[in-house]
Design an enzyme around this catalytic site. Structure first.
Site, short mmCIF file in Angstrom:
data_model
loop_
_atom_site.label_atom_id
_atom_site.label_comp_id
_atom_site.label_asym_id
_atom_site.label_seq_id
_atom_site.Cartn_x
_atom_site.Cartn_y
_atom_site.Cartn_z
N GLY A 46 7.80 -10.67 -4.68
CA GLY A 46 7.46 -10.24 -6.04
C GLY A 46 8.40 -9.26 -6.71
O GLY A 46 8.52 -9.26 -7.93
N GLU A 100 8.14 -2.17 -5.05
CA GLU A 100 7.12 -3.21 -4.98
C GLU A 100 6.79 -3.70 -6.40
O GLU A 100 6.91 -2.93 -7.37
CB GLU A 100 5.92 -2.60 -4.25
CG GLU A 100 4.68 -3.38 -4.05
CD GLU A 100 4.75 -4.74 -3.40
OE1 GLU A 100 5.63 -5.53 -3.77
OE2 GLU A 100 3.85 -5.05 -2.62
N ASP A 101 6.39 -4.94 -6.55
CA ASP A 101 6.05 -5.44 -7.88
C ASP A 101 4.79 -4.79 -8.44
O ASP A 101 4.75 -4.39 -9.59
CB ASP A 101 5.92 -6.99 -7.89
CG ASP A 101 4.92 -7.53 -6.88
OD1 ASP A 101 4.36 -6.76 -6.07
OD2 ASP A 101 4.70 -8.76 -6.89
N ASP A 104 -1.92 -3.10 -6.09
CA ASP A 104 -3.23 -3.64 -6.46
C ASP A 104 -4.27 -2.95 -5.57
O ASP A 104 -4.66 -1.81 -5.84
CB ASP A 104 -3.17 -5.16 -6.27
CG ASP A 104 -4.44 -5.88 -6.70
OD1 ASP A 104 -5.37 -5.22 -7.19
OD2 ASP A 104 -4.52 -7.11 -6.55
N SER A 105 -4.67 -3.58 -4.47
CA SER A 105 -5.60 -2.91 -3.54
C SER A 105 -4.90 -1.73 -2.85
O SER A 105 -5.57 -0.79 -2.41
CB SER A 105 -6.10 -3.90 -2.49
OG SER A 105 -5.05 -4.27 -1.62
N GLY A 106 -3.60 -1.80 -2.75
CA GLY A 106 -2.84 -0.76 -2.04
C GLY A 106 -2.64 -1.08 -0.57
O GLY A 106 -1.96 -0.35 0.14
N THR A 108 -0.90 -3.47 0.92
CA THR A 108 0.49 -3.75 1.28
C THR A 108 1.30 -2.46 1.40
O THR A 108 2.00 -2.25 2.40
CB THR A 108 1.15 -4.68 0.23
OG1 THR A 108 0.34 -5.84 0.08
CG2 THR A 108 2.55 -5.09 0.64
N LEU A 109 1.21 -1.60 0.39
CA LEU A 109 1.99 -0.36 0.44
C LEU A 109 1.53 0.55 1.56
O LEU A 109 2.35 1.17 2.24
CB LEU A 109 1.89 0.37 -0.92
CG LEU A 109 2.85 -0.14 -1.99
CD1 LEU A 109 2.58 0.55 -3.31
CD2 LEU A 109 4.31 0.05 -1.58
N LYS A 132 -2.05 -1.20 -10.71
CA LYS A 132 -3.42 -1.65 -11.04
C LYS A 132 -4.38 -0.68 -10.36
O LYS A 132 -5.06 -1.02 -9.39
CB LYS A 132 -3.61 -3.08 -10.50
CG LYS A 132 -4.61 -3.91 -11.27
CD LYS A 132 -4.91 -5.23 -10.56
CE LYS A 132 -3.99 -6.36 -10.97
NZ LYS A 132 -4.40 -7.66 -10.39
N PHE A 153 -5.30 -10.45 -13.73
CA PHE A 153 -4.26 -11.10 -12.92
C PHE A 153 -3.04 -11.33 -13.80
O PHE A 153 -3.12 -11.97 -14.85
CB PHE A 153 -4.75 -12.41 -12.30
CG PHE A 153 -3.84 -12.85 -11.19
CD1 PHE A 153 -3.94 -12.29 -9.93
CD2 PHE A 153 -2.85 -13.79 -11.42
CE1 PHE A 153 -3.07 -12.65 -8.91
CE2 PHE A 153 -1.97 -14.17 -10.41
CZ PHE A 153 -2.09 -13.60 -9.15
N ASP A 160 3.82 -13.80 -9.41
CA ASP A 160 3.53 -15.23 -9.44
C ASP A 160 2.04 -15.53 -9.43
O ASP A 160 1.21 -14.70 -9.07
CB ASP A 160 4.12 -15.90 -8.19
CG ASP A 160 3.35 -15.54 -6.93
OD1 ASP A 160 3.24 -14.34 -6.63
OD2 ASP A 160 2.82 -16.46 -6.27
N ARG A 166 7.20 -16.74 -11.91
CA ARG A 166 7.99 -15.55 -11.56
C ARG A 166 9.16 -15.34 -12.51
O ARG A 166 9.62 -14.22 -12.70
CB ARG A 166 8.58 -15.69 -10.14
CG ARG A 166 7.57 -15.59 -9.02
CD ARG A 166 8.30 -15.40 -7.70
NE ARG A 166 7.50 -15.78 -6.55
CZ ARG A 166 6.64 -14.96 -5.92
NH1 ARG A 166 6.46 -13.76 -6.37
NH2 ARG A 166 5.97 -15.38 -4.87
P1 IMP Z 1 -2.02 -5.17 -2.71
O1 IMP Z 1 -3.41 -5.68 -2.99
O2 IMP Z 1 -1.78 -3.83 -3.36
O3 IMP Z 1 -1.75 -5.16 -1.24
O4 IMP Z 1 -1.01 -6.20 -3.38
C1 IMP Z 1 -0.49 -7.24 -2.62
C2 IMP Z 1 0.38 -8.19 -3.39
O5 IMP Z 1 -0.45 -8.99 -4.16
C3 IMP Z 1 1.39 -7.61 -4.37
O6 IMP Z 1 2.59 -7.27 -3.76
C4 IMP Z 1 1.58 -8.79 -5.29
O7 IMP Z 1 2.60 -9.66 -4.79
C5 IMP Z 1 0.24 -9.50 -5.25
N1 IMP Z 1 -0.55 -9.23 -6.47
C6 IMP Z 1 -1.51 -8.30 -6.66
N2 IMP Z 1 -2.00 -8.34 -7.91
C7 IMP Z 1 -1.31 -9.33 -8.54
C8 IMP Z 1 -1.33 -9.86 -9.88
O8 IMP Z 1 -2.06 -9.43 -10.78
N3 IMP Z 1 -0.47 -10.88 -10.12
C9 IMP Z 1 0.39 -11.40 -9.17
N4 IMP Z 1 0.45 -10.92 -7.94
C10 IMP Z 1 -0.39 -9.90 -7.61
MG MG Z 2 2.74 -12.25 -4.86
#
Ligand code: IMP
Ligand code: MG
Length: 179
Positions: A46, A100-101, A104-106, A108-109, A132, A153, A160, A166
Site C-alpha cells: 500500500g 505505511e499507507d 486503520d485498526s493499528g 499492522t503497525l 483512520k 473504505f 487498493d 492503487r
Molecule cells: P490495520 O488495520 O491498521 O492493521 O491496517 C492494515 C492494512 O489494511 C493497511 O496497511 C492497508 O493496506 C489496509 N487498509 C485499511 N484500511 C483500508 C482502506 O480504507 N482502504 C484500503 N486499504 C485499507
Molecule cells: Mg492493502
C-alpha cells in the site's frame, strides 16, 4: 466484478492537496532527522506511491528498504499480520521510520513496531498517509500523518480494493452502483 462500469470513486483528497501535504510532512521529517541515521522502512504494497513521493521530498541522507506484509483479504481485516518478504537493511542502532499507507485498526503497525524493536534500533517512529483514528483497536503511536479520515473504505494513491485502484493519483471513497 470490479470494472469501471460498476464503481465510481468519490474524491476525498485531490492530487494537488496530497502533494502539498506531503511536501509539508517531508520538510518536517527532514528537520527532525538532520544528522541522524535514518532508515525508511516502507510497508508494501500500500505505501509504494506515498513513500516514493515522501522520500523524493526529503533532504536528509536515508537508506530505504521494504517489508511486505498482508493482513487484509478483500475489504476485511483478518486481524493477523503475515510477513511475506522482510527488509534487509541494518536497523540496529539506526533511526527507523516506518512508512505505511493507512493506520486503520493499528494491528499492522503494532506488529511492525514490536518486530523492528527487537532489532534494537536507536529510535522508531511511524509515518502514515492516512489515519483512520476512529477504527483503532491497538493504541499505536502515529508520529506523522498526512490526513485523518473517518470510518470509510478508501482507495487510490496506493490503497487498493482487492488489488485494484492503487494507481489513482487521488484518494476517494468507493461507490458501488451496479453489481
Ligand atoms: P490495520 O488495520 O491498521 O492493521 O491496517 C492494515 C492494512 O489494511 C493497511 O496497511 C492497508 O493496506 C489496509 N487498509 C485499511 N484500511 C483500508 C482502506 O480504507 N482502504 C484500503 N486499504 C485499507
Ligand atoms: Mg492493502
Amino acid at each position: 466484478m470490479i470494472n469501471k462500469e460498476n464503481y465510481t470513486v468519490e474524491i476525498l483528497f485531490p492530487e494537488r492537496q496530497i502533494q502539498k501535504r506531503i511536501f509539508a510532512i517531508s520538510s518536517q521529517i527532514s528537520k527532525d532527522y538532520e544528522n541522524k541515521d535514518l532508515v525508511v522502512v516502507a510497508v508494501l504494497n500500500g505505501s509504494f506511491i506515498f513513500c516514493a513521493d515522501l522520500v523524493r521530498n526529503l533532504d536528509v541522507r536515508c537508506a530505504i528498504d521494504f517489508i511486505r506484509v498482508s493482513s487484509y483479504s478483500g475489504g476485511q481485516s483478518s486481524g493477523r499480520v503475515k510477513v511475506i518478504s522482510d527488509f534487509k537493511e541494518e536497523s540496529r542502532g539506526k533511526d527507523v521510520l516506518i512508512v505505511e499507507d493507512i493506520a486503520d485498526s493499528g494491528v499492522t503497525l503494532d506488529f511492525l513496531i514490536g518486530k523492528i524493536s527487537a532489532n534494537k534500533p536507536k529510535s522508531i517512529k511511524t509515518c502514515v498517509f492516512l489515519d483512520k483514528k476512529c477504527a483503532r483497536q491497538k493504541d499505536v503511536p502515529i508520529d506523522y500523518s498526512c490526513f485523518e479520515i473517518g470510518n470509510d473504505f478508501i482507495v487510490g494513491y496506493g490503497l487498493d480494493y482487492s488489488g485494484f485502484f492503487r494507481q489513482l493519483p487521488y484518494v476517494g471513497r468507493i461507490k458501488e452502483f451496479n453489481k
